[in-house]
Design an enzyme around this catalytic site. Structure first.
Site, PDB file in Angstrom:
ATOM      1  N   ARG A 138      17.334 -10.787  11.418  1.00 53.08           N
ATOM      2  CA  ARG A 138      18.354 -10.523  12.447  1.00 53.08           C
ATOM      3  C   ARG A 138      19.572 -11.413  12.221  1.00 53.08           C
ATOM      4  NH1 ARG A 138      19.236 -11.870  18.307  1.00 53.08           N
ATOM      5  NH2 ARG A 138      21.131 -10.678  18.720  1.00 53.08           N
ATOM      6  N   HIS A 161      39.261  32.578  12.331  1.00 53.59           N
ATOM      7  CA  HIS A 161      40.488  31.951  11.814  1.00 53.59           C
ATOM      8  C   HIS A 161      41.582  31.924  12.888  1.00 53.59           C
ATOM      9  CE1 HIS A 161      38.603  32.547   7.868  1.00 53.59           C
ATOM     10  NE2 HIS A 161      38.364  33.780   8.285  1.00 53.59           N
ATOM     11  N   SER A 193      52.905  19.532  35.984  1.00 54.51           N
ATOM     12  CA  SER A 193      53.913  18.810  35.199  1.00 54.51           C
ATOM     13  C   SER A 193      54.918  18.178  36.143  1.00 54.51           C
ATOM     14  CB  SER A 193      54.622  19.769  34.235  1.00 54.51           C
ATOM     15  OG  SER A 193      55.773  19.174  33.664  1.00 54.51           O
ATOM     16  N   ARG A 200      38.142   4.988  36.549  1.00 53.85           N
ATOM     17  CA  ARG A 200      38.634   6.354  36.702  1.00 53.85           C
ATOM     18  C   ARG A 200      37.590   7.447  36.423  1.00 53.85           C
ATOM     19  NH1 ARG A 200      44.201   6.933  36.685  1.00 53.85           N
ATOM     20  NH2 ARG A 200      44.048   9.026  35.804  1.00 53.85           N
ATOM     21  N   ARG A 260      27.178  -4.784  23.246  1.00 53.27           N
ATOM     22  CA  ARG A 260      27.551  -4.846  24.664  1.00 53.27           C
ATOM     23  C   ARG A 260      28.613  -3.799  24.980  1.00 53.27           C
ATOM     24  NH1 ARG A 260      26.491 -10.077  27.294  1.00 53.27           N
ATOM     25  NH2 ARG A 260      25.497 -11.497  25.808  1.00 53.27           N
ATOM     26  N   ARG A 273      41.412  15.941  29.190  1.00 47.50           N
ATOM     27  CA  ARG A 273      40.789  14.628  29.422  1.00 47.50           C
ATOM     28  C   ARG A 273      39.430  14.559  28.730  1.00 47.50           C
ATOM     29  NH1 ARG A 273      39.917  12.748  35.539  1.00 47.50           N
ATOM     30  NH2 ARG A 273      42.182  12.530  35.388  1.00 47.50           N
TER      31      ARG A 273
END
Length: 718
Positions: free
Chosen positions: A562, A392, A522, A253, A571, A536
């Site tokens: 390591r 504020h 809506s 998307r 990943r 979004r």
């Protein structure tokens, strides 16, 4: 002699076409005339020990015309790449029993990579009518056939003509079960769908898609119809597979095509192969016995990645890098002995990550520069348009629309500089060996320190880096990941702040993000104009802001040289950070290019608050021009302000403070000057000049770096 071309599934724009190829011609019935299918470039199926078997496709009768037939799904898809499937790419086969008879002798490549099962596919009740219709028409056609003895000319025997309407019904029953609205047959050539696409996704049909192997079934009169149904089912399954498996919304998307390709498996593994090539070239230049043929073979097979074979190898040995070493060696048999020579897994994994991260930064910087350009134009356009300032979230002194937006602009410039600096701070891991000591390379070069140092430098330069880390354990220090994710998370905070401001201003009706003509705000309230873009962006930004915690936690638990518990999380976090940042900057750019300002609303809101803000000027003017006592004047203004506030809050009236002041004889000395004090532009200070100075001095040098880039109109993916 005809050839079977396999099942081709093509996707383009908003139409999805599914091919049932080879329905037009199934070749000769003479097994000796079997021809090989055309091979796809750089795609080599594994060599399996299987007994040849005739193709499933060869059992299907031909259509009435010599055209390939396709199924078109009318539901829309988005952001999908063209893909194809070849029958000769089935990656697994079951060895046939020696006493099993071939199903059918026919031309076309054998279905040697398709595993069979002993039971029929699940029957569909809706098929019955269509099957009967096909059988009925086959009987009618047989009655009309011309007797061979009276035929004017001998012609090759042909199977019964295929009924297209029946196929639509057969496919329709499958389609409805998969949520496909409708299907239809198209007379389109395979080339029209595959075209010149080189990086199509090769789809593997798993063992879920198997025809029956029961001998009695294959001798039944309805087997051809059943296989048409089966292929339709396979095609629809392939086409709707994305809807029955989870996929990240970042991929489906929000993120751009170029960023998705950058973090794709193909890009990652191809970069591994490049690194193996760089290592071999550097080792050859420093005296190791590596031939030109080995180098050439590696170069020629960089794109020839058999992911199915690699997956099989990894399942067997549980090591992703070695699985791809074997896969690369399989298509480069001459180079196989020198691939990964002296290296450890992190030579390819870490260095590849750094190459991809660097390119990801470059993509983001270009898009961020475009957003900065769009926002700077907005700032200059509205640099002197007065509006209420808020502290504020309460009305304070005036500012301008352009000055407020320049605060966003400044933060984005900080992000640009931070990302650019982080990119420039990247250091290549280089050629360091298993624990960073370069011991394996010292062994290869007979303890020649200079050659080992030169090897490190050569590979670093080939990979596009100026410098590499002087020290490393097995991996590059995960402190670098904190730096990488830190600047991206910081950018996420900027996005959230900007888009929150836009959402608040939209609620005041002072400013709006773009709202398209057909856009629905809506499902319940048709009048709504919700700021979905900014919402979004805030949602994605919150996820982005948190990803730096992955790097902080991972770095803190890397024991000694390591531990492998960094692998899986990296990943996810590295790729998602870049995809998320990419999605955010796409939204920002789209919003900035289409923001709408409503001056009349802004003016009306100023009118409600400006009288209160002007009281300090009234007080100063009374003391200066009228000789009034400052404290007495302050008290009179306070009393009148309370009365005006009561009218606004309790009575719902407009702010009438100026009228109250004008009606009070105490303020008679300045009555003629009060209207002039109410010019909103007198309350914006240096706001307009500040905007100009910032754009010229800070934004200008950033955009100069991208003066040759054409910043196009940004469009949301969905």
């Amino acid at each position: 002699m005809s050839k079977s071309t396999g099942i081709v599934v093509g996707k383009s724009e908003n139409k999805v076409k599914i091919a049932l190829p080879s329905l037009c011609d199934y070749g000769s019935d003479d097994e000796d005339e079997v021809e090989e299918q055309p091979k796809l470039k750089n795609l080599n199926p594994p060599k399996l020990d299987t007994k040849p078997r005739s193709s499933l496709l060869s059992m299907l009768p031909p259509p009435k015309s010599s055209t390939n037939m396709f199924i078109k799904k009318t539901t829309t898809t988005t952001n999908t790449q063209p893909l194809f499937f070849r029958e000769d790419l089935y990656h697994k086969a079951k060895k046939l029993k020696q006493d099993e008879e071939p199903v059918m002798k026919s031309g076309g490549k054998l279905g040697s990579y398709l595993e069979y099962q002993d039971e029929d596919p699940e029957p569909f009740p809706q098929e019955c009518e269509a099957i009967n219709e096909v059988e009925s028409r086959k009987s009618e056609q047989k009655e009309e056939e011309v007797d061979e003895e009276t035929a004017p000319e001998a012609k090759p025997s042909a199977p019964v003509a295929f009924d297209q309407e029946a196929l639509v019904k057969l496919c329709g029953s499958q389609a409805k079960r998969k949520g496909v609205d409708s299907i239809e047959l198209l007379d389109v050539g395979v080339g029209d769908i595959v075209g010149n696409n080189r990086s199509e996704l090769v789809k593997q049909i798993t063992s879920d898609y198997r025809p029956p192997s029961n001998k009695d079934y294959f001798s039944s009169s309805s087997r051809k119809t059943h296989h048409v149904t089966y292929l339709a089912k396979v095609a629809i399954e392939l086409n709707t597979d994305q809807h029955v498996k989870y996929e990240s919304p970042l991929g489906s998307r929000y993120a751009s095509k170029e960023m998705l390709e950058l973090f794709s498996s193909f890009k990652r593994i191809r970069t591994w192969r490049l690194l193996w090539l760089y290592l071999a070239k550097a080792q050859k230049s420093l005296g190791l016995t590596i031939t030109d043929e080995q180098i050439d073979q590696m170069e020629q097979n960089l794109d020839n990645i058999d992911f199915a074979y690699a997956q099989q190898e990894e399942r067997l040995i549980r090591h992703d890098v070695m699985a791809h070493v074997h896969t690369f060696a399989k298509c480069c048999p001459q180079a196989g002995p020198i691939i990964h020579l002296g290296a450890t897994s992190c030579y390819v994994t870490d260095n590849a990550d750094l190459i991809i991260v660097k390119q990801g930064f470059q993509y983001l910087l270009a898009k961020l520069a475009s957003s900065i350009s769009s926002l700077s134009s907005f700032c200059l356009k509205h640099k002197d348009l007065p509006c209420l300032g808020y502290t504020h979230l309460q009305p304070a002194q005036l500012t301008t629309v352009g000055k407020r937006a320049s605060l966003w602009l400044q933060d984005l410039c900080f992000d640009f500089e931070s990302i650019e600096s982080a990119m420039n701070r990247l250091r290549f891991r280089g050629v360091k060996g298993t624990t960073g000591t370069q011991a394996s390379f010292m062994e290869l070069f007979s303890n020649d320190h200079q050659k080992v140092k030169s090897l490190d430098q050569l590979v670093t330069q080939m990979a596009g880096f100026q410098n590499c880390l002087m020290l490393s354990g097995q991996t590059y220090t995960r402190k670098m990941d904190i730096d990488i994710l830190g600047v991206l998370s910081s950018f996420g905070a900027t996005v959230h702040k900007i888009c929150t401001d836009i959402r608040l201003l939209a609620s005041f009706k002072e400013l709006e993000e773009p709202f398209e003509k057909q856009q629905v705000g809506s499902s319940a309230m048709p009048y709504k104009r919700n700021p979905m873009r900014s919402e979004r962006a805030c949602s994605l930004a919150r996820h982005l802001m948190m990803l730096v915690n992955d790097a902080l936690a991972t770095y803190s638990v890397q024991w000694m040289e390591r531990t492998l518990d960094d692998s899986a999380i990296r990943r996810i976090s590295l790729s998602e950070a870049f995809l998320c940042a990419d999605a955010c900057v796409i939204i920002l750019e789209n919003v900035f290019q289409g923001m709408v300002v409503y001056p009349k609303v802004i003016e009306a809101r100023i009118g409600q608050e400006l009288p209160f803000m002007a009281t300090e000027n009234v007080l100063m003017e009374m003391v200066k021009s009228g000789g009034a006592d400052r404290q007495e004047c302050h008290e009179r203004i306070r009393v009148l302000s309370q009365e005006a506030a009561k009218n606004v809050k309790q009575e719902g009236l407009k702010n009438n403070l100026i009228e109250l002041i004008k009606s009070d004889d105490y303020f008679r000395p300045i009555h003629g000057k009060i209207d002039g004090m109410m010019d909103a532009r007198k309350f914006i200070g240096r706001a307009d000049v500040q905007v100009e100075e910032f754009v010229n001095q800070v934004v200008g040098p950033i955009l100069l770096k991208y003066k040759h880039v054409d910043f196009n109109q940004s469009q949301l993916l969905i």
